[in-house]
Design a protein around this motif. Structure first.
Motif, mmCIF file in Angstrom:
data_model
loop_
_atom_site.group_PDB
_atom_site.id
_atom_site.type_symbol
_atom_site.label_atom_id
_atom_site.label_comp_id
_atom_site.label_asym_id
_atom_site.label_seq_id
_atom_site.Cartn_x
_atom_site.Cartn_y
_atom_site.Cartn_z
ATOM 1 N N THR A 69 0.929 -1.167 -0.021
ATOM 2 C CA THR A 69 -0.045 0.114 0.078
ATOM 3 C C THR A 69 0.955 1.190 -0.045
ATOM 4 O OG1 THR A 69 -0.026 0.322 2.263
ATOM 5 C CG2 THR A 69 -1.885 -1.419 1.178
ATOM 6 N N CYS A 70 1.923 1.195 0.712
ATOM 7 C CA CYS A 70 2.824 2.261 0.437
ATOM 8 C C CYS A 70 3.401 2.597 -0.868
ATOM 9 C CB CYS A 70 4.143 2.104 1.456
ATOM 10 S SG CYS A 70 3.935 1.896 3.247
ATOM 11 N N GLU A 71 3.716 1.429 -1.659
ATOM 12 C CA GLU A 71 4.208 1.910 -2.927
ATOM 13 C C GLU A 71 3.035 2.305 -3.879
ATOM 14 O OE1 GLU A 71 7.099 1.720 -4.039
ATOM 15 O OE2 GLU A 71 8.184 0.782 -2.427
ATOM 16 N N ILE A 72 1.909 2.070 -3.413
ATOM 17 C CA ILE A 72 0.792 2.462 -4.088
ATOM 18 C C ILE A 72 0.540 3.897 -4.029
ATOM 19 C CG2 ILE A 72 -1.889 2.384 -4.445
ATOM 20 C CD1 ILE A 72 -1.798 -0.616 -3.782
ATOM 21 N N ARG A 73 0.680 4.440 -2.638
ATOM 22 C CA ARG A 73 0.692 6.050 -2.552
ATOM 23 C C ARG A 73 1.782 6.593 -3.021
ATOM 24 N NH1 ARG A 73 -0.880 9.269 2.733
ATOM 25 N NH2 ARG A 73 -0.463 11.319 1.628
ATOM 26 N N PHE A 74 3.042 5.870 -2.941
ATOM 27 C CA PHE A 74 4.231 6.635 -3.497
ATOM 28 C C PHE A 74 3.944 6.768 -5.018
ATOM 29 C CE2 PHE A 74 7.119 4.310 -0.349
ATOM 30 C CZ PHE A 74 6.832 5.141 0.714
ATOM 31 N N ALA A 75 3.406 5.910 -5.764
ATOM 32 C CA ALA A 75 3.136 5.788 -7.181
ATOM 33 C C ALA A 75 2.162 7.035 -7.627
ATOM 34 C CB ALA A 75 2.806 4.472 -7.714
ATOM 35 N N ASP A 76 0.841 7.061 -6.580
ATOM 36 C CA ASP A 76 -0.079 8.083 -6.789
ATOM 37 C C ASP A 76 0.642 9.453 -6.692
ATOM 38 O OD1 ASP A 76 -2.845 8.725 -6.968
ATOM 39 O OD2 ASP A 76 -2.563 9.597 -5.123
ATOM 40 N N GLU A 77 1.695 9.781 -5.737
ATOM 41 C CA GLU A 77 1.894 10.986 -5.374
ATOM 42 C C GLU A 77 3.431 11.280 -6.202
ATOM 43 O OE1 GLU A 77 2.773 10.996 -1.178
ATOM 44 O OE2 GLU A 77 0.598 11.729 -0.721
ATOM 45 N N GLY A 78 3.900 10.229 -6.946
ATOM 46 C CA GLY A 78 5.089 10.398 -7.624
ATOM 47 C C GLY A 78 4.891 11.245 -8.971
ATOM 48 N N PRO A 79 6.197 11.408 -9.653
ATOM 49 C CA PRO A 79 6.078 12.272 -10.967
ATOM 50 C C PRO A 79 5.167 11.628 -12.093
ATOM 51 C CG PRO A 79 8.205 10.652 -10.715
ATOM 52 C CD PRO A 79 7.386 10.833 -9.349
ATOM 53 N N ASP A 80 4.919 10.331 -12.098
ATOM 54 C CA ASP A 80 4.015 9.961 -13.163
ATOM 55 C C ASP A 80 2.381 10.034 -12.503
ATOM 56 O OD1 ASP A 80 6.195 9.528 -14.675
ATOM 57 O OD2 ASP A 80 6.588 7.689 -13.833
ATOM 58 N N GLY A 81 2.259 10.327 -11.453
ATOM 59 C CA GLY A 81 1.001 10.250 -10.709
ATOM 60 C C GLY A 81 0.194 11.390 -10.968
ATOM 61 N N PRO A 82 -1.243 11.582 -10.606
ATOM 62 C CA PRO A 82 -1.624 10.651 -9.810
ATOM 63 C C PRO A 82 -2.342 9.468 -10.680
ATOM 64 C CG PRO A 82 -3.236 12.499 -10.376
ATOM 65 C CD PRO A 82 -1.968 12.713 -10.976
ATOM 66 N N LEU A 83 -2.415 8.309 -9.812
ATOM 67 C CA LEU A 83 -2.753 6.984 -10.556
ATOM 68 C C LEU A 83 -4.307 7.187 -10.923
ATOM 69 C CD1 LEU A 83 -1.368 4.621 -7.695
ATOM 70 C CD2 LEU A 83 -0.602 4.935 -10.201
ATOM 71 N N PRO A 84 -4.691 6.406 -11.828
ATOM 72 C CA PRO A 84 -6.325 6.611 -12.208
ATOM 73 C C PRO A 84 -7.149 6.386 -10.883
ATOM 74 C CG PRO A 84 -5.063 5.199 -13.652
ATOM 75 C CD PRO A 84 -4.131 5.643 -12.685
ATOM 76 N N GLN A 85 -7.943 7.470 -10.667
ATOM 77 C CA GLN A 85 -8.549 7.489 -9.251
ATOM 78 C C GLN A 85 -9.473 6.449 -9.201
ATOM 79 O OE1 GLN A 85 -7.591 9.913 -6.479
ATOM 80 N NE2 GLN A 85 -5.692 9.255 -7.926
ATOM 81 N N ASP A 86 -10.311 6.057 -10.346
ATOM 82 C CA ASP A 86 -11.400 5.244 -10.169
ATOM 83 C C ASP A 86 -11.175 3.863 -9.942
ATOM 84 O OD1 ASP A 86 -10.115 5.185 -12.726
ATOM 85 O OD2 ASP A 86 -11.843 4.630 -13.735
ATOM 86 N N VAL A 87 -9.927 3.314 -10.335
ATOM 87 C CA VAL A 87 -9.128 2.016 -10.526
ATOM 88 C C VAL A 87 -8.634 1.986 -8.811
ATOM 89 C CG1 VAL A 87 -7.593 0.384 -10.929
ATOM 90 C CG2 VAL A 87 -8.652 2.043 -12.611
ATOM 91 N N LEU A 88 -7.934 3.029 -8.346
ATOM 92 C CA LEU A 88 -7.414 3.252 -7.071
ATOM 93 C C LEU A 88 -8.378 3.022 -5.845
ATOM 94 C CD1 LEU A 88 -5.096 3.842 -5.238
ATOM 95 C CD2 LEU A 88 -5.378 6.361 -5.482
ATOM 96 N N TRP A 89 -9.270 3.577 -6.034
ATOM 97 C CA TRP A 89 -10.251 3.710 -4.798
ATOM 98 C C TRP A 89 -11.197 2.588 -4.945
ATOM 99 C CZ3 TRP A 89 -8.490 5.680 -0.941
ATOM 100 C CH2 TRP A 89 -7.562 6.733 -0.949
ATOM 101 N N ASP A 90 -11.406 2.208 -6.252
ATOM 102 C CA ASP A 90 -12.162 0.809 -6.256
ATOM 103 C C ASP A 90 -11.668 -0.409 -5.667
ATOM 104 O OD1 ASP A 90 -14.375 -0.879 -7.542
ATOM 105 O OD2 ASP A 90 -12.847 -1.715 -8.516
ATOM 106 N N GLY A 91 -10.195 -0.271 -5.895
ATOM 107 C CA GLY A 91 -9.378 -1.349 -5.060
ATOM 108 C C GLY A 91 -9.378 -1.461 -3.718
ATOM 109 N N TYR A 92 -9.591 -0.136 -3.182
ATOM 110 C CA TYR A 92 -9.746 -0.092 -1.789
ATOM 111 C C TYR A 92 -11.096 -0.364 -1.335
ATOM 112 C CZ TYR A 92 -5.398 2.192 -0.135
ATOM 113 O OH TYR A 92 -4.075 2.373 0.294
ATOM 114 N N ARG A 93 -12.186 -0.116 -1.839
ATOM 115 C CA ARG A 93 -13.437 -0.475 -1.636
ATOM 116 C C ARG A 93 -13.590 -1.771 -1.571
ATOM 117 N NH1 ARG A 93 -14.427 4.563 -4.486
ATOM 118 N NH2 ARG A 93 -14.844 3.436 -6.357
ATOM 119 N N ARG A 94 -13.306 -2.469 -2.708
ATOM 120 C CA ARG A 94 -13.342 -3.876 -2.962
ATOM 121 C C ARG A 94 -12.734 -4.588 -1.779
ATOM 122 N NH1 ARG A 94 -14.903 -6.182 -7.813
ATOM 123 N NH2 ARG A 94 -15.190 -4.860 -9.447
ATOM 124 N N ARG A 95 -11.518 -4.267 -1.149
ATOM 125 C CA ARG A 95 -10.850 -5.094 -0.238
ATOM 126 C C ARG A 95 -11.461 -4.866 1.235
ATOM 127 N NH1 ARG A 95 -8.694 -4.888 -4.550
ATOM 128 N NH2 ARG A 95 -7.516 -6.221 -5.454
#
Length: 248
Positions: A76-102
């Motif tokens: 989860t730390c690496e997911i957040r690093f990627a979201d805040e990194g130079p290539d971020g943000p990550l696709p928000q629908d996929v990111l938060w759907d991943g959290y909600r599903r789990r």
């Protein structure tokens, strides 16, 4: 990609990178005689997911598959690093759907709730967005439809929502209070709001909400929480002696 498919994709990806699951742990082709823990695997390889030649959405899905496989907080730390990194943000629908599903899954979600608590909810830059995505945006639907999966998600989010600023979570708390099945989780969220280092409560509003909850007789710390809120205390760390002076 469903959970089983995501797990198998992550297992295959690790194998391509020379990492294999064996009885009692993991091994890498680099040091086949040195067993690795899931956390060690996550710390060494999880960040590499976001360097794969995949589109960003598939990178996120692969990372969540790795989380399901390893059950290691560092993913989860690496997911957040990627979201805040130079290539971020990550696709928000996929990111938060991943959290909600789990959060909705029947399996243990401690790693996911810990990630929400210490990484997303304690950070004032991300807490509002994160809370809205995992509960605030659809709390009305959760309470109205009452599916077991959504209720499971609501319970888990409420219980770790102590650090979320009161104005961000107040409406969700109010709506959740309509459903007795969420009352204990609300109580735990209020208690965490008082005790967490970054906890945030509005004492008068929190007390009014607390008094509407239908809780079992003798609920531990209920009387103490009511007393500190009635006295106007917002947080244990701002009023360090208040909790000890209160009585159950």
């Amino acid at each position: 990609m469903e959970r089983h498919g995501a797990v198998e994709a992550a297992r295959h990806w690790l194998a391509v990178n020379g990492v294999h699951q064996v009885p009692g742990g993991w091994v890498s082709d680099e040091k086949a005689q040195a067993p690795l823990t899931p956390d060690q695997v996550a710390r060494r390889w999880a960040g590499d997911v976001f360097a794969e030649d995949l589109d960003a959405a598939d990178q996120v899905r692969l990372a969540f598959g790795l989380l399901d496989l390893l059950d290691a907080y560092w993913v989860t730390c690496e997911i957040r690093f990627a979201d805040e990194g130079p290539d971020g943000p990550l696709p928000q629908d996929v990111l938060w759907d991943g959290y909600r599903r789990r959060l909705e899954a029947a399996r243990d979600a401690e790693v996911v709730t810990y990630s929400l608590w210490v990484d997303w909810f304690e950070d004032r830059a991300t807490c509002a967005r994160a809370f809205a995505e995992v509960l605030g945006n659809d709390i009305d639907r959760v309470v109205t439809e009452r599916s077991q999966a959504r209720l499971r998600r609501a319970v888990r989010v409420l219980e770790c929502s102590g650090p979320v600023p009161w104005p961000v979570k107040e409406r969700a708390y109010e709506v959740a209070a309509r459903l007795p099945a969420l009352h204990m989780a609300l109580f735990r969220g209020l208690r965490a709001g008082f005790h967490d280092v970054y906890g945030d409560l509005e004492p008068a509003a929190a007390l009014e909400l607390l008094d509407r909850l239908d809780l079992p007789p003798g609920t531990p710390h209920l009387a103490r929480l009511r007393q500190v809120l009635a006295a106007g205390h917002r947080n244990h760390h701002r009023s360090p002696g208040a909790w000890q002076e209160a009585t159950d």
